[in-house]
Scaffold this motif. Structure first.
Motif, PDB file in Angstrom:
ATOM      1  N   ARG A 237       0.858  -1.375  -0.052  1.00  0.00           N
ATOM      2  CA  ARG A 237       0.080   0.084  -0.032  1.00  0.00           C
ATOM      3  C   ARG A 237       0.917   1.250  -0.099  1.00  0.00           C
ATOM      4  O   ARG A 237       0.655   2.311  -0.689  1.00  0.00           O
ATOM      5  CB  ARG A 237      -0.850   0.004   1.031  1.00  0.00           C
ATOM      6  CG  ARG A 237      -2.132  -1.095   0.979  1.00  0.00           C
ATOM      7  CD  ARG A 237      -3.211  -0.489   0.062  1.00  0.00           C
ATOM      8  NE  ARG A 237      -4.218  -1.503  -0.050  1.00  0.00           N
ATOM      9  CZ  ARG A 237      -5.217  -1.515  -0.841  1.00  0.00           C
ATOM     10  NH1 ARG A 237      -5.358  -0.121  -1.549  1.00  0.00           N
ATOM     11  NH2 ARG A 237      -6.231  -2.269  -0.854  1.00  0.00           N
ATOM     12  N   HIS A 238       1.959   1.277   0.773  1.00  0.00           N
ATOM     13  CA  HIS A 238       2.612   2.326   0.758  1.00  0.00           C
ATOM     14  C   HIS A 238       3.642   2.448  -0.471  1.00  0.00           C
ATOM     15  O   HIS A 238       3.785   3.703  -0.964  1.00  0.00           O
ATOM     16  CB  HIS A 238       3.962   2.169   1.923  1.00  0.00           C
ATOM     17  CG  HIS A 238       4.577   3.261   2.355  1.00  0.00           C
ATOM     18  ND1 HIS A 238       5.514   3.383   3.493  1.00  0.00           N
ATOM     19  CD2 HIS A 238       4.514   4.805   1.871  1.00  0.00           C
ATOM     20  CE1 HIS A 238       5.968   4.828   3.404  1.00  0.00           C
ATOM     21  NE2 HIS A 238       5.617   5.489   2.329  1.00  0.00           N
ATOM     22  N   ASN A 239       3.942   1.159  -0.929  1.00  0.00           N
ATOM     23  CA  ASN A 239       4.493   1.426  -2.599  1.00  0.00           C
ATOM     24  C   ASN A 239       3.598   2.138  -3.542  1.00  0.00           C
ATOM     25  O   ASN A 239       4.152   2.772  -4.297  1.00  0.00           O
ATOM     26  CB  ASN A 239       4.892  -0.026  -2.932  1.00  0.00           C
ATOM     27  CG  ASN A 239       5.665   0.073  -4.111  1.00  0.00           C
ATOM     28  OD1 ASN A 239       6.855   0.480  -4.210  1.00  0.00           O
ATOM     29  ND2 ASN A 239       5.175  -0.262  -5.243  1.00  0.00           N
ATOM     30  N   LEU A 240       2.580   1.886  -3.339  1.00  0.00           N
ATOM     31  CA  LEU A 240       1.318   2.565  -4.420  1.00  0.00           C
ATOM     32  C   LEU A 240       1.354   3.976  -4.120  1.00  0.00           C
ATOM     33  O   LEU A 240       1.413   4.981  -5.337  1.00  0.00           O
ATOM     34  CB  LEU A 240       0.030   2.181  -4.197  1.00  0.00           C
ATOM     35  CG  LEU A 240      -0.477   0.580  -4.665  1.00  0.00           C
ATOM     36  CD1 LEU A 240      -1.752   0.641  -4.300  1.00  0.00           C
ATOM     37  CD2 LEU A 240      -0.174   0.694  -6.244  1.00  0.00           C
ATOM     38  N   GLN A 241       1.476   4.387  -2.988  1.00  0.00           N
ATOM     39  CA  GLN A 241       1.680   5.995  -2.796  1.00  0.00           C
ATOM     40  C   GLN A 241       3.059   6.617  -3.250  1.00  0.00           C
ATOM     41  O   GLN A 241       2.955   7.610  -3.870  1.00  0.00           O
ATOM     42  CB  GLN A 241       1.705   6.245  -1.363  1.00  0.00           C
ATOM     43  CG  GLN A 241       0.304   5.801  -0.651  1.00  0.00           C
ATOM     44  CD  GLN A 241       0.255   5.913   0.935  1.00  0.00           C
ATOM     45  OE1 GLN A 241       1.176   6.335   1.707  1.00  0.00           O
ATOM     46  NE2 GLN A 241      -0.523   5.269   1.801  1.00  0.00           N
TER      47      GLN A 241
END
Length: 296
Positions: free
Chosen positions: A139-143
């Motif tokens: 999820r952080h990677n998407l950001q």
């Protein structure tokens, strides 16, 4: 040295893999490919064959992918736990066959998720784990993908990652590739496609099945993959090393850089300065030499 293709029936599926059967007494080195569904035997045969000089190097084509393709059941599709059990049975098979107690495990991208989960469940079977393009927090990677693209001045469509997770995340990945954030200095994957077209192990039917396998793996496994988060795991019972492309914005290398400082053990982070998400194929000579130096 040239690996050959073999298969074994495990966990109700026929799994194919590359191996040099003459490397009887060399340390076992198992490679887990990315994706999900991105089988890659032609790539490791082209770029990583020198590892066979020192290791019994094995590349497993995971269930439903490439040579191991079969159509997933919509009623009972595999889950990440299914793949972990596949790997467990396959590792046990290799250790018994070659009379060894442990092996070295490399996980790339999606394969790094499987690798990190595997060493938590079966640390006694792994002598060393090496994460390449390591996933830490999806999820952080998407950001961070969105942040990178905006910094590059890319105008993005309106995203709805809650309701359109798969198409919107694939849209972001496509943009990352076009902005040279996946393969360093390149805006497409042509260098990773060409080896498949000349590989003896991949006739036309296998090429078609590789595409089918990738599509179905994303469809059924992507939502579960997006929940992966290793941030709260601070210790591993096996030696761990991460190898990252300095320019990886596909699976943000900065997350790995931050993560190693939270661990309660010493974990080397080795940088490849002219690579993005695929240092094993972007800088193969340095990668192969580094693996050999690290593991022997």
């Amino acid at each position: 040295m040239t690996s050959t293709i073999e298969s074994v029936y495990l966990n109700h599926v026929q799994l194919y893999f590359s191996i040099n059967p003459d490397s009887l007494h060399k340390p076992l080195l198992l490679y887990l490919h990315g994706g999900p569904g991105d089988s890659c035997i032609p790539l490791t045969q082209k770029f990583n064959a020198s590892l066979e000089e020192h290791f019994n190097f094995i590349n497993l084509e995971q269930r439903g992918a490439g040579l191991s393709y079969y159509k997933f059941s919509a009623h009972r599709p595999p889950r990440i736990a299914t793949f972990i059990e596949d790997i467990h049975l396959f590792v046990e098979y290799l250790l018994k066959r070659f009379h060894q107690e442990r092996l070295i495990l490399i996980g790339h991208s999606w394969g790094s998720v499987l690798g990190m989960l595997f060493i938590q469940s079966y640390p006694q079977l792994v002598a060393q784990y090496i994460g390449v393009g390591q996933v830490i927090n999806m999820r952080h990677n998407l950001q961070l993908q969105v942040q990178f693209l905006k910094q590059r001045g890319v105008k993005l469509k309106k995203l709805d990652l809650k309701h359109n997770l798969i198409p919107d995340s694939l849209y972001l990945t496509k943009k990352i590739v076009q902005q040279q954030g996946s393969l360093y200095g390149k805006t497409n994957y042509s260098m990773l496609i060409k080896p498949f077209l000349t590989a003896k192990a991949y006739p036309l039917t296998a090429l078609i099945n590789r595409l089918r396998g990738s599509q179905q793996s994303i469809k059924f496994l992507w939502p579960e993959l997006m929940q992966i988060n290793f941030d709260n795991i601070q210790h591993y019972s096996v030696p761990v090393c991460f190898m990252e492309g300095r320019h990886d914005h596909h699976v943000a290398a900065t997350l790995v850089q931050d993560y190693v400082h939270t661990l309660d053990q010493s974990v080397p982070l080795i940088w490849f300065e002219k690579s993005g998400h695929f240092p094993q194929w972007e800088q193969p000579q340095q990668f192969n030499q580094t693996i050999t130096q690290l593991c022997l």
